[in-house]
Scaffold this active site. Structure first.
Site, PDB file in Angstrom:
ATOM      1  N   LYS A  56      11.580  20.971   1.615  1.00  0.00           N
ATOM      2  CA  LYS A  56      11.799  19.592   1.023  1.00  0.00           C
ATOM      3  C   LYS A  56      12.264  18.381   2.156  1.00  0.00           C
ATOM      4  O   LYS A  56      11.671  17.383   1.980  1.00  0.00           O
ATOM      5  CB  LYS A  56      13.026  19.888  -0.114  1.00  0.00           C
ATOM      6  N   ALA A  72      18.351  20.073   0.043  1.00  0.00           N
ATOM      7  CA  ALA A  72      19.375  21.180  -0.537  1.00  0.00           C
ATOM      8  C   ALA A  72      18.354  22.138  -1.494  1.00  0.00           C
ATOM      9  O   ALA A  72      17.356  21.711  -2.127  1.00  0.00           O
ATOM     10  CB  ALA A  72      20.549  20.878  -1.126  1.00  0.00           C
ATOM     11  N   ASP A  73      18.905  23.502  -1.643  1.00  0.00           N
ATOM     12  CA  ASP A  73      18.036  24.354  -2.448  1.00  0.00           C
ATOM     13  C   ASP A  73      19.063  25.296  -3.035  1.00  0.00           C
ATOM     14  O   ASP A  73      20.159  25.493  -2.253  1.00  0.00           O
ATOM     15  CB  ASP A  73      16.854  24.912  -2.196  1.00  0.00           C
ATOM     16  N   GLN A  74      19.008  25.853  -4.192  1.00  0.00           N
ATOM     17  CA  GLN A  74      19.951  26.871  -4.518  1.00  0.00           C
ATOM     18  C   GLN A  74      19.195  28.153  -5.299  1.00  0.00           C
ATOM     19  O   GLN A  74      18.279  27.749  -6.280  1.00  0.00           O
ATOM     20  CB  GLN A  74      20.904  26.324  -5.642  1.00  0.00           C
TER      21      GLN A  74
END
Length: 196
Positions: A56, A72-74
């Protein structure tokens, strides 16, 4: 002013509440393809979350030269299995039943880029144990929360009614919401984005 490479309202809200001047600019990356690639390469789910955040950031960096990019990522992990956002409330119910009475981790990855280069990255992995809630509670919860759950990995908003799903929570609320804020703020100060 930094760019948040995300359309996440909660991430934007966390940054604004912390006094970070940021604009949101969601990017279009094929997360499913990236997850499959990470799995083929044998990456852990923790490392997969970081790889998605990097993808991203890289996409946003090309669109915003000279600007700092926060991405960010989760990923939710239960005993080695990854959970994605549910497609509908029926799938949300299935996810919550799978998580009931068990402990899962939320791998929250964040990275800071500028001009196509990573400057800093971090992953927090809070753990959460769901209580043995009743079917009646679950039905009521799904009815009250509704389609808002379709935007949440794990099908809960811990800042709201979702907190009632849990027996124990270990880790910061911002990391649970998908953005490890304290480490990010330190990185922004180190790179001169925020005053030291």
């Amino acid at each position: 002013m930094p760019v948040l490479a995300s359309g996440s309202a909660i991430r934007l809200q966390l940054l604004h509440a912390a006094g970070v001047p940021v604009t949101a600019s969601p990017v279009d990356v094929d997360e499913d393809a990236l997850r499959r690639k990470a799995e083929t390469e044998g990456l852990s789910l923790r490392d997969t979350a970081l790889a998605l955040a990097h993808a991203k950031a890289e996409a946003a960096s090309g669109q915003h030269p000279g600007r700092f990019i926060i991405a960010a990522d989760q990923i939710l992990e239960l005993e080695g299995r990854a959970f994605a956002k549910p497609a509908d409330l029926t799938e949300a119910r299935t996810h919550l039943l799978a998580l009931r009475s068990r402990t899962h981790a939320l791998h929250a990855a964040v990275t800071l880029w500028k001009d196509g280069q990573p400057l800093w990255s971090h992953v927090s992995s809070p753990t959460l144990t769901m209580r043995s809630f009743s079917e009646a509670f679950l039905d009521d919860y799904l009815q009250k929360e509704g389609k808002a759950l379709l935007h949440c990995v794990g099908c809960y908003r811990i800042e709201g009614l979702g907190i009632q799903l849990f027996d124990t929570v270990t880790g910061s609320s911002d990391a649970i919401a998908g953005l490890p804020l304290i480490p990010l703020l330190a990185a922004l100060r180190r790179h001169g984005v925020l005053p030291d």
